[in-house]
Design a protein around this motif. Structure first.
Motif, PDB file in Angstrom:
ATOM      1  N   LEU A 210      -0.563  56.412 -21.103  1.00  0.00           N
ATOM      2  CA  LEU A 210      -0.493  57.339 -22.231  1.00  0.00           C
ATOM      3  C   LEU A 210      -0.183  58.754 -21.760  1.00  0.00           C
ATOM      4  N   LEU A 211      -0.753  59.153 -20.627  1.00  0.00           N
ATOM      5  CA  LEU A 211      -0.443  60.469 -20.069  1.00  0.00           C
ATOM      6  C   LEU A 211       1.016  60.554 -19.638  1.00  0.00           C
ATOM      7  N   VAL A 212       1.537  59.470 -19.081  1.00  0.00           N
ATOM      8  CA  VAL A 212       2.948  59.451 -18.677  1.00  0.00           C
ATOM      9  C   VAL A 212       3.851  59.580 -19.899  1.00  0.00           C
ATOM     10  N   VAL A 213       3.520  58.872 -20.981  1.00  0.00           N
ATOM     11  CA  VAL A 213       4.320  58.940 -22.202  1.00  0.00           C
ATOM     12  C   VAL A 213       4.272  60.347 -22.803  1.00  0.00           C
ATOM     13  N   MET A 214       3.095  60.956 -22.816  1.00  0.00           N
ATOM     14  CA  MET A 214       2.968  62.311 -23.345  1.00  0.00           C
ATOM     15  C   MET A 214       3.778  63.311 -22.530  1.00  0.00           C
ATOM     16  N   ALA A 215       3.742  63.167 -21.204  1.00  0.00           N
ATOM     17  CA  ALA A 215       4.523  64.072 -20.347  1.00  0.00           C
ATOM     18  C   ALA A 215       6.021  63.880 -20.559  1.00  0.00           C
ATOM     19  N   ASN A 216       6.439  62.638 -20.783  1.00  0.00           N
ATOM     20  CA  ASN A 216       7.858  62.381 -21.026  1.00  0.00           C
ATOM     21  C   ASN A 216       8.304  62.954 -22.369  1.00  0.00           C
ATOM     22  N   GLY A 219       8.866  66.586 -22.252  1.00  0.00           N
ATOM     23  CA  GLY A 219       9.964  67.045 -21.405  1.00  0.00           C
ATOM     24  C   GLY A 219       9.558  67.393 -19.991  1.00  0.00           C
ATOM     25  N   VAL A 220       8.319  67.086 -19.601  1.00  0.00           N
ATOM     26  CA  VAL A 220       7.860  67.410 -18.249  1.00  0.00           C
ATOM     27  C   VAL A 220       8.313  66.355 -17.249  1.00  0.00           C
ATOM     28  N   LEU A 221       8.238  65.081 -17.622  1.00  0.00           N
ATOM     29  CA  LEU A 221       8.645  63.984 -16.743  1.00  0.00           C
ATOM     30  C   LEU A 221       9.793  63.231 -17.395  1.00  0.00           C
ATOM     31  N   SER A 222      10.909  63.201 -16.727  1.00  0.00           N
ATOM     32  CA  SER A 222      12.053  62.460 -17.245  1.00  0.00           C
ATOM     33  C   SER A 222      12.022  61.024 -16.720  1.00  0.00           C
ATOM     34  N   ALA A 223      12.757  60.168 -17.380  1.00  0.00           N
ATOM     35  CA  ALA A 223      12.826  58.771 -16.954  1.00  0.00           C
ATOM     36  C   ALA A 223      13.472  58.646 -15.578  1.00  0.00           C
ATOM     37  N   LYS A 224      14.398  59.533 -15.271  1.00  0.00           N
ATOM     38  CA  LYS A 224      15.052  59.501 -13.968  1.00  0.00           C
ATOM     39  C   LYS A 224      14.059  59.758 -12.845  1.00  0.00           C
ATOM     40  N   VAL A 225      13.178  60.730 -13.046  1.00  0.00           N
ATOM     41  CA  VAL A 225      12.164  61.037 -12.032  1.00  0.00           C
ATOM     42  C   VAL A 225      11.169  59.886 -11.907  1.00  0.00           C
ATOM     43  N   LEU A 226      10.784  59.293 -13.023  1.00  0.00           N
ATOM     44  CA  LEU A 226       9.834  58.191 -12.985  1.00  0.00           C
ATOM     45  C   LEU A 226      10.404  56.969 -12.274  1.00  0.00           C
ATOM     46  N   LYS A 227      11.681  56.684 -12.495  1.00  0.00           N
ATOM     47  CA  LYS A 227      12.290  55.530 -11.841  1.00  0.00           C
ATOM     48  C   LYS A 227      12.404  55.745 -10.339  1.00  0.00           C
ATOM     49  N   LYS A 228      12.659  56.975  -9.920  1.00  0.00           N
ATOM     50  CA  LYS A 228      12.761  57.253  -8.484  1.00  0.00           C
ATOM     51  C   LYS A 228      11.404  57.149  -7.787  1.00  0.00           C
ATOM     52  N   PHE A 270       9.366  52.860 -21.736  1.00  0.00           N
ATOM     53  CA  PHE A 270       9.366  53.714 -22.924  1.00  0.00           C
ATOM     54  C   PHE A 270      10.097  55.025 -22.647  1.00  0.00           C
ATOM     55  N   ALA A 271       9.888  55.599 -21.451  1.00  0.00           N
ATOM     56  CA  ALA A 271      10.557  56.852 -21.104  1.00  0.00           C
ATOM     57  C   ALA A 271      12.069  56.676 -21.036  1.00  0.00           C
ATOM     58  N   VAL A 272      12.521  55.546 -20.501  1.00  0.00           N
ATOM     59  CA  VAL A 272      13.962  55.288 -20.436  1.00  0.00           C
ATOM     60  C   VAL A 272      14.558  55.216 -21.842  1.00  0.00           C
ATOM     61  N   ILE A 273      13.922  54.457 -22.721  1.00  0.00           N
ATOM     62  CA  ILE A 273      14.422  54.335 -24.101  1.00  0.00           C
ATOM     63  C   ILE A 273      14.383  55.678 -24.815  1.00  0.00           C
ATOM     64  N   HIS A 274      13.302  56.428 -24.620  1.00  0.00           N
ATOM     65  CA  HIS A 274      13.167  57.731 -25.286  1.00  0.00           C
ATOM     66  C   HIS A 274      14.224  58.713 -24.804  1.00  0.00           C
ATOM     67  N   ASP A 275      14.485  58.738 -23.492  1.00  0.00           N
ATOM     68  CA  ASP A 275      15.491  59.674 -22.967  1.00  0.00           C
ATOM     69  C   ASP A 275      16.892  59.299 -23.424  1.00  0.00           C
ATOM     70  N   ARG A 276      17.184  58.007 -23.547  1.00  0.00           N
ATOM     71  CA  ARG A 276      18.502  57.591 -24.044  1.00  0.00           C
ATOM     72  C   ARG A 276      18.695  58.009 -25.494  1.00  0.00           C
ATOM     73  N   ARG A 277      17.685  57.815 -26.307  1.00  0.00           N
ATOM     74  CA  ARG A 277      17.788  58.260 -27.700  1.00  0.00           C
ATOM     75  C   ARG A 277      17.916  59.768 -27.799  1.00  0.00           C
ATOM     76  N   LYS A 278      17.198  60.466 -26.954  1.00  0.00           N
ATOM     77  CA  LYS A 278      17.262  61.931 -26.968  1.00  0.00           C
ATOM     78  C   LYS A 278      18.647  62.414 -26.563  1.00  0.00           C
ATOM     79  N   ALA A 279      19.236  61.797 -25.532  1.00  0.00           N
ATOM     80  CA  ALA A 279      20.583  62.178 -25.106  1.00  0.00           C
ATOM     81  C   ALA A 279      21.617  61.844 -26.178  1.00  0.00           C
ATOM     82  N   ARG A 280      21.455  60.689 -26.837  1.00  0.00           N
ATOM     83  CA  ARG A 280      22.376  60.317 -27.908  1.00  0.00           C
ATOM     84  C   ARG A 280      22.268  61.286 -29.081  1.00  0.00           C
ATOM     85  N   ARG A 281      21.065  61.724 -29.395  1.00  0.00           N
ATOM     86  CA  ARG A 281      20.877  62.674 -30.487  1.00  0.00           C
ATOM     87  C   ARG A 281      21.507  64.026 -30.168  1.00  0.00           C
TER      88      ARG A 281
END
Length: 318
Positions: A210-216, A219-228, A270-281
């Motif tokens: 839940l903390l990871v989702v809130m940070a994502n 805008g503090v933690l991006s999916a790219k950083v989490l995957k790395k 969840f962060a990957v899906i959220h960042d993709r939607r955010k970029a598409r928006r």
């Protein structure tokens, strides 16, 4: 003064009670702002109500103490009898917990009652916290906050349930380390402290995704950083489980770490899906720009001269 006036003055006058107006709550502005002193008064009021709810729940927990103690003792009773002392007295409980001090039994009952009261009345005192925070939040922030509170409650309950399930096996692993010919006779205070710590640690550990989702979402933690950092994160999760579990045995450590890794991977997804939607928006907004209602318009500070029509065209049109 005449006698009639004297008689009139002797008559007791009716006492008229003036009802004082009730103190109203401090007025709020449309955006929920109040003065600092008003905030402190509101905080004091919310804390008092929360303490009242917990006190009422503690009374209920005091009444239900024996049932709660039996529930908490069950993991210890599930340990094989060869690892714990079994009372031979007639009518004695099969897995007794002892205490040495005169006040130890009272303090144990008081501790269990307060913790039970906090659990029983959690929706009520959590609402007091929510009611103090919510006036300063925007409408969309309130919606997200309700979702996060509900998710955190479910995750905390899931962590405590898992801790209760693995508690019996963890106790057995710990008690059998003393070797053959030894048996454990646990005190009630030590056992309740151990069980409470296990439940709280497991419940708090399950809040990680839940903390990871809130940070994502912030805008503090991006999916790219989490995957790395997935490998490092998994290593740190196992390290945290090894240090945080009170039993420190491998079984309990894995029982905490493996679900945490699964929940962390779900948070990364969840962060990957959220960042993709955010970029598409954002791509759609760049393709079709529009001004918000409160966004200032761009105005040229130096106005340009309007083009003057030729004289012949002016005469023709006129």
């Amino acid at each position: 003064m005449t006698r009639a006036d004297e008689r009139r003055s002797d008559v007791p006058k009716a006492v008229v009670k003036v009802r004082k107006p009730r103190k109203k709550r401090p007025p709020k502005t449309p955006d929920g702002r109040m003065a600092v002193l008003d905030h402190l008064r509101e905080l004091r009021r919310r804390i008092i109500w929360a303490m009242v709810f917990i006190a009422v729940g503690a009374v209920v927990g005091w009444v239900l103490y024996l049932h709660t103690l039996d529930f908490l003792k069950q993991p210890y009773c599930d340990v094989p009898a060869k690892y714990r002392v079994v009372s031979a007295a007639k009518g004695a409980p099969p897995c007794p917990l002892i205490y040495h001090g005169v006040l130890d039994g009272f303090t144990a009952r008081l501790k269990v009652s307060v913790i039970s009261g906090m659990i029983f009345t959690a929706p009520f005192w959590l609402y007091q916290i929510w009611a103090f925070i919510t006036p300063g939040l925007k409408k969309n922030e309130r919606r997200y906050t309700i979702s996060f509170i509900a998710a955190s409650t479910v995750l905390f309950a899931a962590g405590m349930s898992l801790a209760y399930i693995v508690l019996s096996k963890g106790l057995q692993v710990l008690l059998e380390q003393s070797g053959y010919g030894t048996q454990a006779q646990l005190t009630i205070n030590d056992y309740l402290s151990f069980v409470t710590l296990m439940l709280v640690v497991f419940g708090a550990a399950f809040e990680l995704p839940l903390l990871v989702v809130m940070a994502n979402m912030a805008g503090v933690l991006s999916a790219k950083v989490l995957k790395k950092s997935q490998r490092i994160a998994i290593f740190l999760i196992f390290l945290f489980a090894a240090v945080a579990t009170p039993s420190t045995d491998p079984f309990t450590m894995c029982a905490m770490a493996i679900p945490m890794v699964i929940l962390f991977e779900a948070a990364v997804l969840f962060a990957v899906i959220h960042d993709r939607r955010k970029a598409r928006r954002k791509a759609v907004e760049r393709a079709d720009p529009h001004l918000e209602d409160d966004a200032p318009s761009v105005v040229d500070p130096i106005p340009q001269r309007l083009p003057i029509a030729p004289s012949d065209s002016w005469s023709d049109t006129t």
